[in-house]
Motif scaffolding. Sequence first.
Motif, mmCIF file in Angstrom:
data_model
loop_
_atom_site.group_PDB
_atom_site.id
_atom_site.type_symbol
_atom_site.label_atom_id
_atom_site.label_comp_id
_atom_site.label_asym_id
_atom_site.label_seq_id
_atom_site.Cartn_x
_atom_site.Cartn_y
_atom_site.Cartn_z
ATOM 1 N N LYS A 174 63.582 -22.990 -12.623
ATOM 2 C CA LYS A 174 63.357 -22.128 -11.458
ATOM 3 C C LYS A 174 64.641 -22.004 -10.626
ATOM 4 O O LYS A 174 64.848 -20.999 -9.953
ATOM 5 N N ALA A 184 61.848 -14.424 -2.851
ATOM 6 C CA ALA A 184 61.826 -15.232 -1.629
ATOM 7 C C ALA A 184 63.048 -16.138 -1.570
ATOM 8 O O ALA A 184 63.561 -16.575 -2.605
ATOM 9 N N VAL A 228 56.405 -23.329 0.189
ATOM 10 C CA VAL A 228 56.116 -23.522 -1.233
ATOM 11 C C VAL A 228 57.078 -24.549 -1.823
ATOM 12 O O VAL A 228 58.290 -24.451 -1.623
ATOM 13 N N LYS A 235 58.306 -26.245 -5.407
ATOM 14 C CA LYS A 235 58.246 -25.973 -6.850
ATOM 15 C C LYS A 235 59.091 -26.952 -7.630
ATOM 16 O O LYS A 235 60.280 -27.115 -7.345
ATOM 17 N N VAL A 274 53.675 -26.103 -8.915
ATOM 18 C CA VAL A 274 53.865 -25.377 -7.652
ATOM 19 C C VAL A 274 52.793 -25.773 -6.641
ATOM 20 O O VAL A 274 51.610 -25.789 -6.957
ATOM 21 N N VAL A 295 51.527 -24.649 -2.825
ATOM 22 C CA VAL A 295 51.639 -23.800 -1.643
ATOM 23 C C VAL A 295 51.038 -24.627 -0.503
ATOM 24 O O VAL A 295 49.829 -24.806 -0.422
ATOM 25 N N GLU A 302 60.668 -23.114 -1.153
ATOM 26 C CA GLU A 302 60.715 -21.650 -1.160
ATOM 27 C C GLU A 302 59.862 -21.076 -0.043
ATOM 28 O O GLU A 302 58.758 -21.567 0.207
ATOM 29 N N ASP A 303 60.353 -20.026 0.601
ATOM 30 C CA ASP A 303 59.565 -19.371 1.645
ATOM 31 C C ASP A 303 58.323 -18.731 1.042
ATOM 32 O O ASP A 303 58.355 -18.246 -0.098
ATOM 33 N N PHE A 304 57.272 -18.716 1.815
ATOM 34 C CA PHE A 304 55.992 -18.166 1.364
ATOM 35 C C PHE A 304 56.041 -16.642 1.398
ATOM 36 O O PHE A 304 56.550 -16.041 2.349
ATOM 37 N N LEU A 305 55.517 -16.025 0.351
ATOM 38 C CA LEU A 305 55.428 -14.564 0.298
ATOM 39 C C LEU A 305 53.981 -14.138 0.493
ATOM 40 O O LEU A 305 53.101 -14.631 -0.206
ATOM 41 N N GLU A 345 49.170 -10.488 -5.853
ATOM 42 C CA GLU A 345 49.951 -10.788 -7.052
ATOM 43 C C GLU A 345 49.604 -9.869 -8.205
ATOM 44 O O GLU A 345 48.452 -9.460 -8.355
ATOM 45 N N LYS A 375 44.662 -17.364 -10.596
ATOM 46 C CA LYS A 375 45.272 -18.673 -10.882
ATOM 47 C C LYS A 375 44.440 -19.858 -10.396
ATOM 48 O O LYS A 375 44.492 -20.932 -10.982
ATOM 49 N N ASN A 420 45.649 -24.692 -8.546
ATOM 50 C CA ASN A 420 46.173 -23.721 -9.506
ATOM 51 C C ASN A 420 45.894 -24.167 -10.937
ATOM 52 O O ASN A 420 45.873 -25.358 -11.235
ATOM 53 N N MET A 448 54.842 -10.350 -6.283
ATOM 54 C CA MET A 448 54.038 -10.279 -5.057
ATOM 55 C C MET A 448 54.301 -8.905 -4.461
ATOM 56 O O MET A 448 55.464 -8.514 -4.284
ATOM 57 N N VAL A 500 57.936 -13.499 -7.854
ATOM 58 C CA VAL A 500 57.503 -14.877 -7.613
ATOM 59 C C VAL A 500 58.060 -15.773 -8.714
ATOM 60 O O VAL A 500 58.508 -16.881 -8.470
ATOM 61 N N GLU A 501 58.020 -15.278 -9.927
ATOM 62 C CA GLU A 501 58.551 -16.060 -11.051
ATOM 63 C C GLU A 501 58.794 -15.143 -12.228
ATOM 64 O O GLU A 501 58.200 -14.074 -12.328
HETATM 65 P P1 AMP Z 1 54.799 -19.887 -10.167
HETATM 66 O O1 AMP Z 1 54.590 -20.944 -11.195
HETATM 67 O O2 AMP Z 1 56.176 -19.854 -9.580
HETATM 68 O O3 AMP Z 1 54.284 -18.554 -10.604
HETATM 69 O O4 AMP Z 1 53.784 -20.224 -8.987
HETATM 70 C C1 AMP Z 1 52.400 -20.377 -9.222
HETATM 71 C C2 AMP Z 1 51.632 -19.661 -8.152
HETATM 72 O O5 AMP Z 1 51.952 -20.176 -6.860
HETATM 73 C C3 AMP Z 1 51.932 -18.179 -8.063
HETATM 74 O O6 AMP Z 1 51.205 -17.442 -8.981
HETATM 75 C C4 AMP Z 1 51.531 -17.891 -6.632
HETATM 76 O O7 AMP Z 1 50.125 -17.771 -6.514
HETATM 77 C C5 AMP Z 1 51.949 -19.137 -5.903
HETATM 78 N N1 AMP Z 1 53.312 -18.956 -5.365
HETATM 79 C C6 AMP Z 1 54.462 -19.310 -5.946
HETATM 80 N N2 AMP Z 1 55.523 -18.991 -5.173
HETATM 81 C C7 AMP Z 1 55.032 -18.420 -4.072
HETATM 82 C C8 AMP Z 1 55.616 -17.869 -2.878
HETATM 83 N N3 AMP Z 1 56.929 -17.887 -2.670
HETATM 84 N N4 AMP Z 1 54.777 -17.349 -1.966
HETATM 85 C C9 AMP Z 1 53.451 -17.355 -2.143
HETATM 86 N N5 AMP Z 1 52.840 -17.858 -3.230
HETATM 87 C C10 AMP Z 1 53.607 -18.385 -4.189
#
Ligand code: AMP
Length: 421
Positions: free
Chosen positions: A102, A117, A140, A142, A152, A154, A184-187, A191, A213, A223, A272, A281-282
Amino acid sequence: MNVLLIGSGGREHALFWKLSQSTQLGSIRVFPGNGGFAPESIALGIDLKNFETIRSYVKQNKIDLVVVGPEQPLVDGITDALSRDCLVFGPTAFCAQLEGSKDFSKAFMKRHGIPTADAVTFTDSNAAIEYLRTRKLPIVVKADGLAAGKGVTVATSYEDAETAVRDAIDKKIFGTSGQSVLIEDFLEGQEASVFAICDGQRALPMIAAQDHKRVFDNDQGPNTGGMGAYAPVPFMNADVMRQVQTEVLDRVMAGMQKEGHPYRGLLYAGLMVHNGSVRVVEFNCRFGDPETQGLLRLLDEDLLELCKLSASGNLPERQIHFKQEAVICIVLAAEGYPGEVRKNIPIPDLKIIDSLGDIIMFHAGTALTPGGVVSTGGRVLNLTATGRDLLEARKLAYSALERVHVPGLFYRKDIGQKGIP
Ligand code: AMP
Ligand code: GLY
């Protein structure tokens, strides 16, 4: 063409189903597969940790194309290892870092102007905690490396965020994957997942899908790898998809080319969307699970041809065709998932499904034993249904699930609800 498919989930069962429809197909084998595959379609003599065994298999069985389902072998370099011997659908180890780290992914996005973010990476838990205390909630946390969708958090309180940091860095609950963490800042927003088939220069997007998720209805609980999906997604309209193309997919293609590592294979953009504007987001370097089980049911193309053209760097400049219908995929998981689950739950014969309408049940965490098919993991079965619209597909899926009750498995009752106006 002779095809070897790598993987064992519902995604691979769906890929096998779709690849098998190709008029170009000679033979197809899967490794390791699951209880949904006929025993004769399972490849033997392969060890995924030893790519030389795959090279031998490829040579002995005159394999023309290897399609890689999961991320781990891609991150480990399966494409680099095999590409002298055959075509491989999937990115090289360098490109797969977009999923495997990441920190790499975030820095790549910053280098190439891809909207995402803000985040800072730490290897020291005290420094991470000091920093996160300066940011707004939610925040967040990660784990940097691969963690099967569980790395991850949140956090809605600083205490929860601190616990997540200490669990990853000090308690090492994700092993080496959590040695570095991103804060990481929240978005805000909704999704969506967009999968693009890439050939190094061009990224051709599929229609968008939405995953679910969290483990329980109304997005409650921890999740998971994904409890269900649907497509199309109403808010992913033409304007938003144009933004995804120009600000995300095209920039990944140009960025990887510039860095000397053209991206081929599947690029998964987890997005997002807020007030019509898109942030990443990823990234993942492979098809998503369970979105793929749904999307492939609507794909109105020869998937084998697309994989071949992607792997050989020859995709045409046109859109990928999809049926003008809707699809839903509902995951049946073993009780306890995403925590400890009971294994060896007997899976009854599900043939009745075939008579209920446009439904296909893909297998995920199952195995065929002398006593019949049993569960082996958290996500066990994936029911997919199509319809003229999502309302119809959803009704069909849930009415079928009332008929095929499997004791020991559960599913969310609200998959697809957000996609219905
Ligand atoms: P990821 O493995 O990075 O996809 O994160 C898993 C889940 O966490 C995502 O599908 C989002 O629901 C949530 N998430 C990850 N990063 C953020 C973010 N910066 N803001 C809000 N939700 C996030
Ligand atoms: N559906 C989430 C994933 O495949 O990572």
